[in-house]
Design an enzyme around this catalytic site. Structure first.
Site, PDB file in Angstrom:
ATOM      1  N   SER A 129       0.036  34.909  16.508  1.00 54.91           N
ATOM      2  CA  SER A 129       0.598  33.568  16.675  1.00 54.91           C
ATOM      3  C   SER A 129       1.594  33.312  15.558  1.00 54.91           C
ATOM      4  CB  SER A 129      -0.518  32.516  16.640  1.00 54.91           C
ATOM      5  OG  SER A 129       0.026  31.221  16.463  1.00 54.91           O
ATOM      6  N   ARG A 132       7.783  35.565  69.644  1.00 51.75           N
ATOM      7  CA  ARG A 132       8.517  35.688  68.378  1.00 51.75           C
ATOM      8  C   ARG A 132       8.415  34.377  67.653  1.00 51.75           C
ATOM      9  NH1 ARG A 132       9.632  39.469  68.639  1.00 51.75           N
ATOM     10  NH2 ARG A 132      11.672  40.172  69.307  1.00 51.75           N
TER      11      ARG A 132
END
Length: 268
Positions: A181, A220
């Site tokens: 960090s 479709r």
């Protein structure tokens, strides 16, 4: 004028679904290779620590003693099950149905063309009925990948909890600067666990999209089929990345049996 002969007898969806089937097949092989490697690493962890005592935890509190090998075996079992299932259900299929699924434009050559096409496509053999709007196959692939990611998230969550400063039973593999960090130099963040959990949290939404796309209209679809394209692609990418991180995590996992014993003794 020549354009109408480019995929004569097939429709655009035949071309796209069949092309994607080949991409998914290649991705499936990578997923299987990585999940097998993870399974071997977890099996080694279970064997090495079958007699390493630790406290079991329920509701995040001390329960009764278990072995760390048992915990690793519980991480392993779903990976083996996924690998076996994905060998079968992770396969996609080619598609050849023509404009409305009947191959009508090929006339009496339809069966011969369909069988010839099946022979040259490295997928799961002849598909006698087109699946233009029957989307069980891609939905099942997505669901299997979602199950994998959910379990990888469980494993990463366990490891991250056991790596907390106050617990200290496990640690991610060390590397210079890894997990550091910029504001708190004493920290060692579980970055691999974080990446895996990130993937696991994305999975439900992606799988839900695949399931939501299943009701497709007539011969479709409008929208449902198209929604699958980026979604399943993303699921493969996310799962592949999470498996890579999981392999690195487990192969380099640091285990501290003395700290496990110390924590076990806290409640006698």
């Amino acid at each position: 004028e020549a354009g109408k002969w480019v995929h004569y007898g097939a429709t655009s969806q035949d071309v796209i679904d069949s092309g994607q089937a080949q991409q998914y097949r290649a991705a499936q092989e990578l997923i299987l290779t990585r999940s097998a490697r993870l399974a071997h690493a977890l099996a080694a962890l279970a064997r090495d620590h079958r007699r390493t005592p630790m406290i079991g935890r329920t509701f995040l509190q001390h329960a009764v003693p278990i072995s760390f090998g048992l915990k690793a075996a519980n991480w392993l079992d779903p990976i083996v099950a996924f690998h076996d299932d994905f060998m079968i259900w992770g396969q996609s299929a080619h598609q050849l149905g023509g404009a409305a699924g009947s191959l009508a434009s090929l006339g009496d050559k339809a069966d011969a063309v369909s069988e010839a096409f099946a022979r040259i496509m490295p997928s799961i053999g002849a598909v006698r009925v087109p699946w233009h709007t029957q989307r069980r196959r891609p939905a099942r692939i997505a669901t299997e990948l979602g199950l994998l990611l959910g379990h990888l998230g469980k494993m990463a969550g366990d490891i991250a909890l056991m790596a907390q400063t106050e617990i200290g039973e496990l640690a991610e593999p060390e590397a210079p600067g890894k997990g550091g960090s910029s504001a708190m130099p004493h920290k060692r963040n579980p970055v691999l666990c974080t990446l895996i959990l990130t993937a696991a949290k994305r999975a439900p939404g992606l799988v839900a999209t695949m399931l939501a796309a299943m009701p497709q209209e007539h011969e479709r679809a409008m929208g449902g089929w198209h929604a699958e394209w980026p979604t399943l692609r993303e699921l493969f990418l996310v799962a592949g990345g999470a498996l890579n991180h999981a392999v690195a995590l487990v192969e380099g996992l640091q285990v501290f049996p003395e700290q496990m014993q110390y924590n076990l003794d806290l409640t006698n």
